[in-house]
Design a protein around this motif. Structure first.
Motif, short mmCIF file in Angstrom:
data_model
loop_
_atom_site.label_atom_id
_atom_site.label_comp_id
_atom_site.label_asym_id
_atom_site.label_seq_id
_atom_site.Cartn_x
_atom_site.Cartn_y
_atom_site.Cartn_z
N GLU A 68 -10.93 -20.80 -8.16
CA GLU A 68 -10.81 -21.01 -9.60
C GLU A 68 -10.77 -19.69 -10.35
OE1 GLU A 68 -14.11 -23.48 -10.60
OE2 GLU A 68 -13.22 -25.27 -9.68
N LYS A 69 -11.60 -18.74 -9.93
CA LYS A 69 -11.62 -17.42 -10.58
C LYS A 69 -10.28 -16.72 -10.39
CE LYS A 69 -14.26 -13.15 -10.70
NZ LYS A 69 -15.30 -12.35 -10.06
N GLU A 70 -9.71 -16.82 -9.19
CA GLU A 70 -8.41 -16.21 -8.91
C GLU A 70 -7.31 -16.86 -9.75
OE1 GLU A 70 -6.08 -13.38 -7.14
OE2 GLU A 70 -8.23 -13.61 -6.85
N ALA A 71 -7.38 -18.19 -9.92
CA ALA A 71 -6.38 -18.90 -10.73
C ALA A 71 -6.48 -18.47 -12.19
CB ALA A 71 -6.56 -20.40 -10.60
N ARG A 72 -7.71 -18.32 -12.70
CA ARG A 72 -7.89 -17.89 -14.09
C ARG A 72 -7.38 -16.47 -14.29
NH1 ARG A 72 -12.95 -20.44 -13.75
NH2 ARG A 72 -13.95 -18.45 -13.35
N LYS A 73 -7.56 -15.62 -13.29
CA LYS A 73 -7.13 -14.24 -13.39
C LYS A 73 -5.60 -14.13 -13.46
CE LYS A 73 -7.56 -11.29 -9.93
NZ LYS A 73 -8.18 -10.45 -8.90
N ASN A 74 -4.92 -15.04 -12.75
CA ASN A 74 -3.46 -14.98 -12.68
C ASN A 74 -2.75 -15.67 -13.83
OD1 ASN A 74 -3.55 -13.52 -10.34
ND2 ASN A 74 -3.44 -15.31 -9.02
N GLN A 75 -3.45 -16.45 -14.65
CA GLN A 75 -2.75 -17.17 -15.71
C GLN A 75 -2.53 -16.27 -16.93
OE1 GLN A 75 -5.12 -20.59 -16.54
NE2 GLN A 75 -6.35 -19.58 -18.08
N LYS A 76 -1.45 -16.50 -17.63
CA LYS A 76 -1.10 -15.74 -18.83
C LYS A 76 -1.47 -16.55 -20.06
CE LYS A 76 1.51 -12.95 -21.52
NZ LYS A 76 0.76 -12.92 -22.75
#
Length: 165
Positions: A68-76
Motif C-alpha cells: 500500500e505504501k509503494e502504491a501511494r508513493k507511485n500515484q500522481k
C-alpha cells in the motif's frame, strides 16, 4: 478475524502453502495452526463454511502495508491550477498566461481558466467567451476540455485536463 476470534463450528481449511486441506472442526484447525507456530486467519467469512488459512498473520500484514505504501508513493496527485484572464487583455499578457496554462498541463495538472469581468464588462460576455475559445483551440492537442466555458456570476470558467499519454 484470527485464531480465537473465529466463531464458526467448522471451517474449510487452506494450508500454509496454499493447499486445500478440507473441512475441519474449528478446534482441529486451530490446533494445526498452533502446531505449525502460525495463525489461523478467516479469509472468506461469508462462505459456507467460512474459509480459513494457516499463515503468519504479522508477516502478511507487514507485506500488505508495504504494498500500500509503494502504491501511494507511485500515484500522481492531480492539482487544479487556476489562470485568470481579463476581458480586455493585451496580447503579451495573454501569451504570458497562456504559457502558464501549457506549463501546468505539461506537469499533469488540471487548469481552470477564468475570465473575470469588472463593472460593465459583464455586458460583453462574448469577449470572454472568445478568449476561452482561443485558449481551447490553442491547447487542443495537449488537453481535453473537462468543462465548457460557462458564465458563473462575474466570471466565465472553463476547466482543461491533460490528455492521457
Amino acid at each position: 478475524m484470527i485464531n480465537d476470534e473465529i466463531r464458526a463450528k467448522e471451517v474449510r481449511l487452506v494450508g500454509a502453502e496454499g493447499e486445500q486441506i478440507g473441512i475441519k472442526p474449528i478446534r482441529e484447525a486451530l490446533q494445526m495452526a498452533i502446531d505449525l507456530n502460525l495463525d489461523l486467519v478467516n479469509v472468506a467469512p461469508q462462505a459456507k463454511p467460512p474459509v480459513c488459512r494457516i499463515m503468519d498473520y504479522g508477516k502478511f500484514r507487514y507485506e500488505t502495508q508495504k504494498k500500500e505504501k509503494e502504491a501511494r508513493k507511485n500515484q500522481k496527485i492531480v492539482d487544479l491550477k487556476e489562470v485568470w484572464f481579463r476581458a480586455n487583455i493585451e496580447e503579451h499578457d495573454y501569451q504570458t498566461k497562456f504559457r502558464n496554462v501549457i506549463k501546468f498541463l505539461g506537469e499533469g495538472d488540471k487548469v481552470k481558466c477564468s475570465v473575470r469581468f469588472r463593472g460593465r464588462e459583464i455586458t460583453h460576455a462574448s469577449i470572454g467567451q472568445k478568449i476561452l475559445e482561443r485558449v481551447k483551440t490553442e491547447v487542443e492537442d495537449i488537453s481535453v476540455v473537462e468543462r465548457q466555458p460557462k458564465l458563473e456570476g462575474r466570471s466565465m470558467i472553463m476547466i482543461l485536463a491533460p490528455k492521457a499519454q
